[in-house]
Enzyme design. Structure first.
Site, PDB file in Angstrom:
ATOM      1  N   LYS A  11       0.814  -1.216   0.000  1.00  0.00           N
ATOM      2  CA  LYS A  11       0.000   0.000   0.000  1.00  0.00           C
ATOM      3  C   LYS A  11       0.855   1.276   0.000  1.00  0.00           C
ATOM      4  O   LYS A  11       2.063   1.225   0.250  1.00  0.00           O
ATOM      5  CB  LYS A  11      -0.942  -0.032   1.216  1.00  0.00           C
ATOM      6  CG  LYS A  11      -1.992  -1.155   1.141  1.00  0.00           C
ATOM      7  CD  LYS A  11      -2.970  -1.061   2.317  1.00  0.00           C
ATOM      8  CE  LYS A  11      -4.048  -2.126   2.239  1.00  0.00           C
ATOM      9  NZ  LYS A  11      -5.020  -2.000   3.358  1.00  0.00           N
ATOM     10  N   TYR A  51     -12.488  -2.018  -3.749  1.00  0.00           N
ATOM     11  CA  TYR A  51     -13.011  -2.079  -2.378  1.00  0.00           C
ATOM     12  C   TYR A  51     -14.539  -1.990  -2.348  1.00  0.00           C
ATOM     13  O   TYR A  51     -15.107  -1.614  -1.325  1.00  0.00           O
ATOM     14  CB  TYR A  51     -12.381  -0.977  -1.528  1.00  0.00           C
ATOM     15  CG  TYR A  51     -10.993  -1.320  -1.018  1.00  0.00           C
ATOM     16  CD1 TYR A  51     -10.795  -2.404  -0.163  1.00  0.00           C
ATOM     17  CD2 TYR A  51      -9.888  -0.561  -1.367  1.00  0.00           C
ATOM     18  CE1 TYR A  51      -9.526  -2.725   0.315  1.00  0.00           C
ATOM     19  CE2 TYR A  51      -8.617  -0.870  -0.890  1.00  0.00           C
ATOM     20  CZ  TYR A  51      -8.456  -1.963  -0.049  1.00  0.00           C
ATOM     21  OH  TYR A  51      -7.206  -2.277   0.437  1.00  0.00           O
ATOM     22  N   ASN A 114      -2.037   0.376   6.674  1.00  0.00           N
ATOM     23  CA  ASN A 114      -1.506  -0.857   7.277  1.00  0.00           C
ATOM     24  C   ASN A 114      -0.666  -1.679   6.295  1.00  0.00           C
ATOM     25  O   ASN A 114      -0.552  -2.898   6.421  1.00  0.00           O
ATOM     26  CB  ASN A 114      -2.642  -1.670   7.912  1.00  0.00           C
ATOM     27  CG  ASN A 114      -3.713  -2.067   6.913  1.00  0.00           C
ATOM     28  OD1 ASN A 114      -3.590  -1.800   5.724  1.00  0.00           O
ATOM     29  ND2 ASN A 114      -4.755  -2.711   7.394  1.00  0.00           N
ATOM     30  N   HIS A 117      -2.334  -5.341   1.579  1.00  0.00           N
ATOM     31  CA  HIS A 117      -3.629  -6.010   1.373  1.00  0.00           C
ATOM     32  C   HIS A 117      -3.345  -7.462   1.036  1.00  0.00           C
ATOM     33  O   HIS A 117      -2.348  -7.762   0.372  1.00  0.00           O
ATOM     34  CB  HIS A 117      -4.385  -5.377   0.203  1.00  0.00           C
ATOM     35  CG  HIS A 117      -5.537  -6.238  -0.259  1.00  0.00           C
ATOM     36  ND1 HIS A 117      -6.780  -6.168   0.324  1.00  0.00           N
ATOM     37  CD2 HIS A 117      -5.604  -7.224  -1.199  1.00  0.00           C
ATOM     38  CE1 HIS A 117      -7.576  -7.068  -0.254  1.00  0.00           C
ATOM     39  NE2 HIS A 117      -6.888  -7.725  -1.179  1.00  0.00           N
ATOM     40  N   GLU A 128      -9.614 -10.851  -7.549  1.00  0.00           N
ATOM     41  CA  GLU A 128      -8.688  -9.722  -7.382  1.00  0.00           C
ATOM     42  C   GLU A 128      -7.506  -9.822  -8.352  1.00  0.00           C
ATOM     43  O   GLU A 128      -7.057  -8.810  -8.898  1.00  0.00           O
ATOM     44  CB  GLU A 128      -8.227  -9.656  -5.920  1.00  0.00           C
ATOM     45  CG  GLU A 128      -9.383  -9.305  -4.984  1.00  0.00           C
ATOM     46  CD  GLU A 128      -9.039  -9.347  -3.501  1.00  0.00           C
ATOM     47  OE1 GLU A 128      -7.890  -9.706  -3.145  1.00  0.00           O
ATOM     48  OE2 GLU A 128      -9.921  -9.000  -2.691  1.00  0.00           O
TER      49      GLU A 128
HETATM   50  N1  UDP Z   1      -9.781  -0.172   7.222  1.00  0.00           N
HETATM   51  C1  UDP Z   1      -9.866   1.075   7.808  1.00  0.00           C
HETATM   52  N2  UDP Z   1     -10.581   1.207   8.974  1.00  0.00           N
HETATM   53  C2  UDP Z   1     -11.204   0.139   9.573  1.00  0.00           C
HETATM   54  C3  UDP Z   1     -11.117  -1.126   8.967  1.00  0.00           C
HETATM   55  C4  UDP Z   1     -10.392  -1.249   7.782  1.00  0.00           C
HETATM   56  O1  UDP Z   1      -9.319   2.060   7.297  1.00  0.00           O
HETATM   57  O2  UDP Z   1     -11.826   0.321  10.629  1.00  0.00           O
HETATM   58  C5  UDP Z   1      -9.028  -0.312   5.971  1.00  0.00           C
HETATM   59  C6  UDP Z   1      -7.659  -1.008   6.156  1.00  0.00           C
HETATM   60  O3  UDP Z   1      -6.719  -0.417   5.256  1.00  0.00           O
HETATM   61  C7  UDP Z   1      -7.983  -2.436   5.754  1.00  0.00           C
HETATM   62  C8  UDP Z   1      -8.999  -2.209   4.620  1.00  0.00           C
HETATM   63  O4  UDP Z   1      -9.773  -1.119   5.057  1.00  0.00           O
HETATM   64  O5  UDP Z   1      -6.837  -3.151   5.365  1.00  0.00           O
HETATM   65  C9  UDP Z   1      -9.901  -3.388   4.327  1.00  0.00           C
HETATM   66  O6  UDP Z   1     -10.529  -3.798   5.514  1.00  0.00           O
HETATM   67  P1  UDP Z   1     -10.704  -5.340   5.887  1.00  0.00           P
HETATM   68  O7  UDP Z   1     -11.650  -5.409   7.033  1.00  0.00           O
HETATM   69  O8  UDP Z   1     -11.026  -6.119   4.651  1.00  0.00           O
HETATM   70  O9  UDP Z   1      -9.250  -5.738   6.449  1.00  0.00           O
HETATM   71  P2  UDP Z   1      -8.045  -6.624   5.867  1.00  0.00           P
HETATM   72  O10 UDP Z   1      -8.641  -7.804   5.148  1.00  0.00           O
HETATM   73  O11 UDP Z   1      -7.245  -5.703   4.957  1.00  0.00           O
HETATM   74  O12 UDP Z   1      -7.244  -7.014   7.077  1.00  0.00           O
END
Ligand code: UDP
Length: 140
Positions: A11, A51, A114, A117, A128
């Site tokens: 990212k 997304y 974070n 992905h 994807e």
């Molecule tokens: N995210 C965020 N706030 C939240 C939860 C998720 O900004 O409260 C963002 C974060 O970058 C995350 C992405 O949205 O990686 C997708 O969320 P998901 O729950 O799918 O988490 P992941 O599978 O990436 O761990």
């Protein structure tokens, strides 16, 4: 255990801090092979489409803005049980909750920024991968 593929994004927070190599090293050390990789700057449409499942979530607009704030590296990773292997090395979504030694614990800035992905199922991995790569761009 079958050799499978998953989809990964390094990212913008990680590309900005020049951590493309550091992230890739951790993926490779976890037993994943990079079989496709390209650096792109996502368009807003691309990020919103990618997304789409999160469209109704409160963090959606901020997440899209973050994902187009700089370049990303999209990758196809191959290995035994690749989806789970990648999720394990990524760590929890919120780096504060991630286990020591995971990418997010060691490198991520925040729950949004974070660093990586990773697909959450074989089915989504295929969707994807197809979203970003042509079959001939993947060299196994
Ligand atoms: N995210 C965020 N706030 C939240 C939860 C998720 O900004 O409260 C963002 C974060 O970058 C995350 C992405 O949205 O990686 C997708 O969320 P998901 O729950 O799918 O988490 P992941 O599978 O990436 O761990």
């Amino acid at each position: 255990m079958a050799v499978t593929r998953t989809f990964s994004i390094i990212k913008p927070d990680a590309t900005r801090r020049n951590l493309t190599g550091a992230v890739t090293k951790m993926l490779e050390e976890a037993g994943l092979r990079v079989v496709a990789s390209k650096r792109i700057h996502m368009t807003k449409d691309q990020a919103e489409g990618f997304y789409g499942v999160h469209r109704e979530r409160p963090f959606f607009n901020d997440l899209v803005s973050f994902m187009i704030s700089g370049p990303v590296v999209v990758q196809v990773l191959e290995g035994e049980d690749a989806v789970k292997r990648n999720r394990d090395i990524m760590g929890a979504t919120n780096p504060e909750n991630a286990d020591a030694g995971t990418i997010r614990k060691e490198l991520a800035e925040s729950i949004e920024a974070n660093s990586v992905h990773g697909s959450d199922s074989d089915e989504n991995a295929k969707i994807e991968i197809d979203y970003f790569f042509k079959p001939e761009e993947i060299v196994g």
